[in-house]
Design a protein around this motif. Sequence first.
Motif, short mmCIF file in Angstrom:
data_model
loop_
_atom_site.label_atom_id
_atom_site.label_comp_id
_atom_site.label_asym_id
_atom_site.label_seq_id
_atom_site.Cartn_x
_atom_site.Cartn_y
_atom_site.Cartn_z
N LYS A 17 14.94 0.51 -15.76
CA LYS A 17 15.09 -0.32 -16.85
C LYS A 17 16.47 -0.46 -17.34
O LYS A 17 17.01 -1.30 -17.72
N TYR A 18 17.18 0.54 -17.32
CA TYR A 18 18.79 0.81 -17.61
C TYR A 18 19.58 -0.07 -16.71
O TYR A 18 20.20 -0.90 -17.10
N LEU A 19 19.11 0.07 -15.41
CA LEU A 19 19.95 -0.77 -14.39
C LEU A 19 19.44 -2.27 -14.59
O LEU A 19 20.54 -3.15 -14.25
N GLU A 20 18.33 -2.72 -15.13
CA GLU A 20 18.34 -4.12 -15.54
C GLU A 20 19.35 -4.66 -16.41
O GLU A 20 19.71 -5.86 -16.27
N ILE A 21 19.66 -3.52 -17.13
CA ILE A 21 20.56 -4.22 -18.36
C ILE A 21 21.98 -4.13 -17.81
O ILE A 21 22.94 -4.87 -17.86
N PHE A 22 22.15 -2.80 -17.24
CA PHE A 22 23.61 -2.44 -17.10
C PHE A 22 23.80 -2.36 -15.41
O PHE A 22 23.83 -1.22 -14.91
N MET A 23 23.73 -3.46 -14.88
CA MET A 23 23.56 -3.27 -13.25
C MET A 23 25.10 -2.92 -12.86
O MET A 23 24.91 -2.79 -11.71
N ALA A 24 25.96 -2.81 -13.58
CA ALA A 24 27.30 -2.51 -12.79
C ALA A 24 27.72 -0.89 -12.69
O ALA A 24 28.67 -0.74 -12.60
N ASP A 25 26.68 -0.29 -13.38
CA ASP A 25 26.98 1.00 -13.60
C ASP A 25 26.84 2.01 -12.18
O ASP A 25 25.66 2.22 -11.84
N HIS A 26 28.04 2.17 -11.69
CA HIS A 26 27.81 3.10 -10.22
C HIS A 26 27.16 4.16 -10.38
O HIS A 26 26.40 4.44 -9.43
N ASP A 27 27.50 5.07 -11.38
CA ASP A 27 27.03 6.50 -11.30
C ASP A 27 25.83 6.34 -11.44
O ASP A 27 24.79 7.29 -10.96
N ALA A 28 24.91 5.48 -12.27
CA ALA A 28 23.45 5.18 -12.26
C ALA A 28 22.95 4.74 -10.92
O ALA A 28 21.77 5.42 -10.60
N TRP A 29 23.42 3.98 -10.28
CA TRP A 29 22.80 3.74 -8.96
C TRP A 29 23.08 4.91 -8.06
O TRP A 29 22.03 5.26 -7.25
N ARG A 30 24.08 5.46 -8.23
CA ARG A 30 24.18 6.81 -7.28
C ARG A 30 23.02 7.69 -7.75
O ARG A 30 22.49 8.36 -6.76
N HIS A 86 21.23 6.13 -23.47
CA HIS A 86 20.27 5.96 -22.34
C HIS A 86 20.23 6.77 -21.29
O HIS A 86 19.27 7.47 -20.77
N LYS A 87 21.60 7.11 -20.85
CA LYS A 87 21.74 8.11 -19.71
C LYS A 87 21.16 9.53 -20.27
O LYS A 87 20.62 10.37 -19.20
N ARG A 88 21.38 10.14 -21.55
CA ARG A 88 21.01 11.40 -21.94
C ARG A 88 19.27 11.19 -21.76
O ARG A 88 18.84 12.14 -21.33
N LYS A 89 18.71 10.30 -22.01
CA LYS A 89 17.29 10.25 -22.13
C LYS A 89 17.03 10.49 -20.42
O LYS A 89 15.81 11.07 -20.21
N ILE A 90 17.56 9.54 -19.83
CA ILE A 90 17.23 9.68 -18.34
C ILE A 90 17.37 11.07 -17.90
O ILE A 90 16.58 11.75 -17.10
N ALA A 91 18.48 11.73 -18.22
CA ALA A 91 18.76 13.14 -17.97
C ALA A 91 17.75 14.05 -18.38
O ALA A 91 17.35 15.07 -17.54
N MET A 92 17.15 13.95 -19.67
CA MET A 92 16.33 14.67 -19.99
C MET A 92 15.13 14.66 -19.26
O MET A 92 14.35 15.75 -19.04
N ALA A 93 14.47 13.33 -18.97
CA ALA A 93 13.40 13.15 -18.03
C ALA A 93 13.61 14.01 -16.81
O ALA A 93 12.78 14.81 -16.27
N LYS A 94 14.71 14.01 -16.26
CA LYS A 94 14.93 14.62 -14.95
C LYS A 94 14.94 16.29 -15.21
O LYS A 94 14.23 16.89 -14.46
N ALA A 95 15.52 16.69 -16.11
CA ALA A 95 15.34 18.14 -16.54
C ALA A 95 14.20 18.60 -16.61
O ALA A 95 14.05 19.61 -16.30
N GLN A 96 13.18 17.60 -17.35
CA GLN A 96 11.88 18.26 -17.60
C GLN A 96 10.96 18.11 -16.26
O GLN A 96 10.01 18.41 -16.26
N GLY A 97 11.50 17.59 -15.20
CA GLY A 97 10.69 17.71 -14.00
C GLY A 97 9.99 16.47 -13.85
O GLY A 97 9.20 16.01 -12.87
N ASN A 98 10.26 15.55 -14.75
CA ASN A 98 9.39 14.20 -14.69
C ASN A 98 10.04 13.09 -14.02
O ASN A 98 10.56 12.32 -14.68
N THR A 99 9.97 13.19 -12.51
CA THR A 99 11.12 12.14 -11.95
C THR A 99 10.57 10.78 -11.96
O THR A 99 11.38 9.99 -12.06
N THR A 100 9.25 10.44 -12.13
CA THR A 100 8.75 9.14 -11.99
C THR A 100 9.32 8.68 -13.32
O THR A 100 9.55 7.61 -13.25
N LEU A 101 8.87 9.22 -14.39
CA LEU A 101 9.61 8.81 -15.73
C LEU A 101 11.30 8.55 -15.57
O LEU A 101 11.55 7.30 -16.10
#
Lengths: 305, 106
Positions: A162-175, A140-155
């Motif tokens: 959506k990721y944080l709704e499932i994995f709420m304890a992931d500090h790196d994602a919150w950061r 999931h995080k790689r998909k997010i990184a890909m969206a970020k790399a393509q400049g699609n920040t809203t995506l």
Amino acid sequence: MVGSGGASASEAAQLARLEEQAAHGGGGAWEYLCLVRRLKARRPEPVLRLGLSLLNDSKARSKLGSEEWTLYEQVAIAAMDCQNIDVAKDCIGKLKKKFPESLRVGRLEGMLLEAKGAWAEAERAYAVLLENNPNDQLLHKRKIAMAKAQGNTTLAVDYLNKYLEIFMADHDAWRELAEIYVSLLMYKQAAFCYEELILAQPMVALYQISYADVLYTMGGMENIQTAKKYYSSALKLTGGKNTRALYGVCLCSGAINQLSKGRNKEEESSELQALAAEVLTKEYKRQAPAKVPIVTEMLKTMKLS
Amino acid sequence: MGLGFVVGIIGGFLIAHAAFSTIQYRGELKIMEEQFTGPPFNAVIELLVGLGLCLWAGLAVPTKFLSILPHSDENRVVSLPANLDFMVFNHRGKVLPSNPDLKLKI
């Protein structure tokens, strides 16, 4: 919780020392690579150079035993970071021969496609992997990184939420989400993310400083007062040594004085402001004595305004 | 560190000797059919000296102790890790010249 704590001063110094030593042929390459992996530092060039020197030497390679494969993975990622696609492909080829049906190797192949810039293929590769492993966090995080790399920040923000709704304890994602929100100038949402981080890891001063930065940027009497409290808390956690927090306290006090010019001067702790200014000047005298006049000028103007 | 080891061994030996002499003393008292009120004074002194030496050796033999206080200067977190899970590869480093000598020998 201890894992994502970050590097302390002594560990950072040790890392720099080992890097120097290994760069001048003094040995300690494997030690350095293990330290980089433990501190999760991003040092692609030394890792690539030293890792390859270890892997190309068959005697050193056989000494590693089963850790050889972790080293292949580390070198592959460092090679992708240095845009050395051939080395990455070779390392991943070796890993694939040894672990043919592995998810971890599949992820590395996806990352290689990302590094090559083949976004559509990488997307397809991750989709296939996600079908078989729908709960894998790193995919999931790689998909997010890909969206970020393509400049699609809203995506990216969408996926992250959506990721944080499932994995709420992931500090790196919150950061990550907090930093993306700040880059999009959505400060209220960034403040929320930093609040989650402070709740989860109250002893890390850096989150509190970032939170106070965001509050100060948002402005307004209440926000600046809260920001001052968080800067002071960060000072307490770092033993009064963090220059950014010291500046934060001084600037917040200056801003509060300016905002409350017309109104009644509450008996705020002007002691805190004076102390912070004093420590700041002392730190500058110790570390950068040439800049002390600039600092004293600035502090004087703030106290008067 | 060698000295620490030797001191520790001497301390251990003194404690063992104190124990042995106390047992011997008890045996002698049994022969003389008297009550065993406590170990002889020498054995107690020997025990205390042995304890002191072992304590000293226990602190001197290991190398530098790691600090456990979260607020001590060595343990303070100064930088956060680089968030490697979200690492992207299309950064400005792409235009830096890559070293063509770096190859994996298969």
